[in-house]
Design a protein around this motif. Structure first.
Motif, PDB file in Angstrom:
ATOM      1  N   SER A   1     -53.046   0.700  -2.759  1.00 47.53           N
ATOM      2  CA  SER A   1     -52.907  -0.616  -3.380  1.00 47.53           C
ATOM      3  C   SER A   1     -53.296  -1.735  -2.424  1.00 47.53           C
TER       4      SER A   1
ATOM      5  N   ARG B   1     -57.158  -2.864  -4.412  1.00 44.28           N
ATOM      6  CA  ARG B   1     -57.347  -2.264  -5.726  1.00 44.28           C
ATOM      7  C   ARG B   1     -56.518  -3.017  -6.765  1.00 44.28           C
ATOM      8  N   ALA B   2     -56.938  -2.937  -7.999  1.00 46.50           N
ATOM      9  CA  ALA B   2     -56.199  -3.603  -9.073  1.00 46.50           C
ATOM     10  C   ALA B   2     -55.826  -2.589 -10.145  1.00 46.50           C
ATOM     11  N   THR B   3     -55.410  -1.413  -9.716  1.00 50.20           N
ATOM     12  CA  THR B   3     -55.145  -0.316 -10.644  1.00 50.20           C
ATOM     13  C   THR B   3     -53.651  -0.180 -10.930  1.00 50.20           C
ATOM     14  N   GLN B   4     -53.341   0.483 -12.031  1.00 44.86           N
ATOM     15  CA  GLN B   4     -51.956   0.568 -12.500  1.00 44.86           C
ATOM     16  C   GLN B   4     -51.100   1.558 -11.729  1.00 44.86           C
TER      17      GLN B   4
ATOM     18  N   GLU C   1     -52.447   6.901 -16.727  1.00 41.29           N
ATOM     19  CA  GLU C   1     -52.093   5.484 -16.824  1.00 41.29           C
ATOM     20  C   GLU C   1     -51.211   5.225 -18.044  1.00 41.29           C
TER      21      GLU C   1
ATOM     22  N   LYS D   1     -46.212   4.639 -11.013  1.00 40.29           N
ATOM     23  CA  LYS D   1     -46.584   3.296 -11.405  1.00 40.29           C
ATOM     24  C   LYS D   1     -46.577   2.366 -10.189  1.00 40.29           C
ATOM     25  N   ASP D   2     -47.521   1.444 -10.149  1.00 40.59           N
ATOM     26  CA  ASP D   2     -47.568   0.427  -9.098  1.00 40.59           C
ATOM     27  C   ASP D   2     -46.811  -0.799  -9.602  1.00 40.59           C
TER      28      ASP D   2
ATOM     29  N   TRP E   1     -48.733  -4.184 -10.057  1.00 35.54           N
ATOM     30  CA  TRP E   1     -49.895  -4.317 -10.945  1.00 35.54           C
ATOM     31  C   TRP E   1     -49.648  -5.347 -12.038  1.00 35.54           C
ATOM     32  N   THR E   2     -50.715  -6.104 -12.336  1.00 39.94           N
ATOM     33  CA  THR E   2     -50.692  -6.998 -13.491  1.00 39.94           C
ATOM     34  C   THR E   2     -52.013  -6.873 -14.227  1.00 39.94           C
TER      35      THR E   2
ATOM     36  N   ARG F   1     -54.614  -9.432 -13.009  1.00 43.58           N
ATOM     37  CA  ARG F   1     -55.306  -9.115 -11.749  1.00 43.58           C
ATOM     38  C   ARG F   1     -56.397  -8.071 -11.978  1.00 43.58           C
ATOM     39  N   GLU F   2     -56.108  -7.081 -12.804  1.00 44.60           N
ATOM     40  CA  GLU F   2     -57.114  -6.066 -13.082  1.00 44.60           C
ATOM     41  C   GLU F   2     -58.295  -6.671 -13.847  1.00 44.60           C
TER      42      GLU F   2
END
Length: 526
Positions: free
Chosen positions: A109, A113-116, A428, A476-477, A480-481, A484-485
């Protein structure tokens, strides 16, 4: 083509051993040459459909042996697949589920990265307690040799620690640190003359080993760094393929946006094509040497790749069409490979559409050389000898587990194939896709909604197998939003994709010059 009928010496020895009088001279076991190409796509050779790349020597192996049209790597990235070939175990079982060096958890993260999800940890070395394929070959009386890319463990877990008597160039790294022309920056491979080609050097090392051991049974494992990035070639090969791309017609656009990254749509990269041809030239050197030493009729040759061709991320080098996706992806382009086994007297260009895996090489080779199988080791592999004889094997599920994102844009997911059906489970959001590969090789028609019972059955089987193997899963991160992704993806579409299109056309321009004496291949003399 005239069919060769060869009785391998190990078979002949068994026949003689049934007689009262033993033969005056023990007959030699068949040799084995295993060729592994890095990041090599399903259609990266002409025998598998490419109209752009030229691979006459790879085609020789296929056309004189058996082509497994549904041959798979055990993973969509390199380290897990490589570990699976020599262990006979799926990645979920041996624990190396990503390329060694990939970030996990919060470290992933923090790389912007912008991943979930946060990818789980994975093992960074192949367990020393395993009896590997080369160790099993040594037990069967074989001299063992490795040349090229290793990338399944650092010092203490190099080729020589897993059964190879000789190691030329195998170490921690997954890419050629010095590029494809000497000096190599490889602690296990002495530099050649400046400008020497790495693929040809590995081929010559293999030939030297064969010459020095032609009077004994040998297992030679030629593991090219090609065609992994950085992609490089000599000026002459670039010019050849630049002109060929122009003659075939250069498309105005070369990329289409995938889920996370742009995906290359056509085979028209002249630098990559030159790199492919250089690898094929090197294969030819080894094949010619076997013939010159009269060893070709007593040598089994296996040829495959460790994951799909790179369509996104890395060097955006190729297209695997008609397959979807490429390296790092859950689709067929990420896992289906050129997969050839050339056994003198068997195959002769026949095509077999039974699904097979890189885990199957271990038991197949043991049976072919007359050695005892080790089912407690090659747990997830089966012998393909019946298929080579034109018979059948019991249908079984094949699975792939990649709870990571990687660098190419694929999504954390697990896959199961049963017969012609393929199910993908996405981590995801937990949704599942179902494809019928015989009717839809390009995976364009998701049939999950109309086959709910099949989806349930296949999903249950998939997770039963994963849990039995001790698979790890992503989390889960919490940072994450969606906003942002979305911002990240817009940047990829509006900034990165135009740069890729510009770079693609630059490589195809008549005045292209990388500006470094063609990556060091052009050596000037004082």
């Amino acid at each position: 083509m005239k069919k060769r009928i060869i009785l391998f010496p190990v078979v002949m020895f068994l026949l003689f051993s049934c007689q009262n009088q033993p033969p005056k001279k023990a007959l030699k076991k068949p040799n084995v040459l295993f060729i592994l190409v890095d990041d090599y796509g399903y259609t990266d050779c002409s025998v598998m459909g490419s109209k752009y790349y030229e691979t006459p020597n790879v085609d020789r192996i296929a056309n004189e042996g058996m082509i497994f049209t549904d041959g798979y790597a055990a993973c969509r990235v390199c380290s897990p697949s490589r570990a699976s070939i020599i262990s006979g175990k799926f990645p979920a079982r041996h624990g190396i589920t990503d390329w060694i060096g990939a970030k996990t958890g919060e470290a992933w993260s923090k790389k912007g990265r912008a991943t979930q999800l946060l990818p789980p940890e994975y093992k960074h070395t192949l367990a020393l307690e395993y009896t590997t394929l080369p160790e099993a070959m040594k037990e069967a009386g074989y001299k063992t040799f490795f040349a090229g890319k290793w990338h399944i463990g650092g010092k203490g877990s190099w080729p020589e620690d897993h059964g190879f008597d000789i190691n030329k160039g195998g170490w921690d790294a997954g890419s050629p640190h010095g590029g494809y022309f000497s000096p190599y920056k490889n602690p296990n491979l002495e530099n050649g003359p400046d400008g020497e080609n790495l693929s040809m050097r590995l081929a010559n090392e293999t030939v030297d080993f064969i010459k020095n051991n032609q009077d004994t049974a040998f297992f030679a494992y030629l593991s090219f760094y090609a065609v992994h990035g950085p992609i490089q070639t000599v000026q002459e090969k670039w010019a050849k393929y630049r002109d060929k791309a122009e003659a075939m017609g250069i498309a105005e656009t070369g990329f289409k946006m995938g889920h996370f990254l742009p995906i290359r749509q056509s085979q028209d990269n002249p630098v990559y094509a030159g790199l492919v041809e250089a690898m094929d030239d090197a294969v030819g050197v080894v094949l010619d040497a076997l013939k010159e030493m009269n060893l070709d009729e007593n040598t089994i040759i296996c040829f495959t790749g460790d994951n799909g061709g790179v369509v996104a991320g890395d060097a955006y080098a190729t297209s695997n069409f008609p397959l979807r996706g490429g390296k790092g992806y859950q689709f067929e382009g990420g896992i289906r490979e050129p997969f050839f086994i050339n056994v003198p007297g068997l195959g002769n260009g026949q095509r077999c559409n039974t699904p097979v895996s890189g885990t199957d090489f271990y038991p197949t080779l043991l049976e072919l050389v007359g050695a005892q199988l080790k089912p407690e080791e090659h747990t997830d592999g089966v012998s393909l000898v019946p298929l080579l004889k034109g018979e059948s094997i019991e249908e079984r599920p094949l699975i792939w587990h990649y709870p990571h994102y990687g660098n190419q844009g694929g999504e954390p997911s697990s896959v199961i194939r049963e017969g012609d059906w393929k199910l993908i489970h996405y981590y995801e959001d937990g949704h599942e896709e179902l494809y019928h590969l015989k009717d839809d090789l390009g995976e364009t028609n998701d049939l999950a909604s109309e086959n709910s019972e099949r989806v349930k059955q296949m999903s249950t089987k998939l997770f039963e197998m994963l849990n039995e193997m001790g698979a790890r899963f992503p989390a889960k991160d919490p940072t994450w939003t969606a906003e942002r992704e979305k911002k990240h993806l817009n940047n990829v579409i509006n900034k990165q994709m135009p740069k890729l299109e510009k770079q693609r056309l630059k490589l195809l321009s008549k005045d292209f010059d990388p500006g470094n004496n063609w990556w060091g291949s052009m050596v000037t003399k004082d």
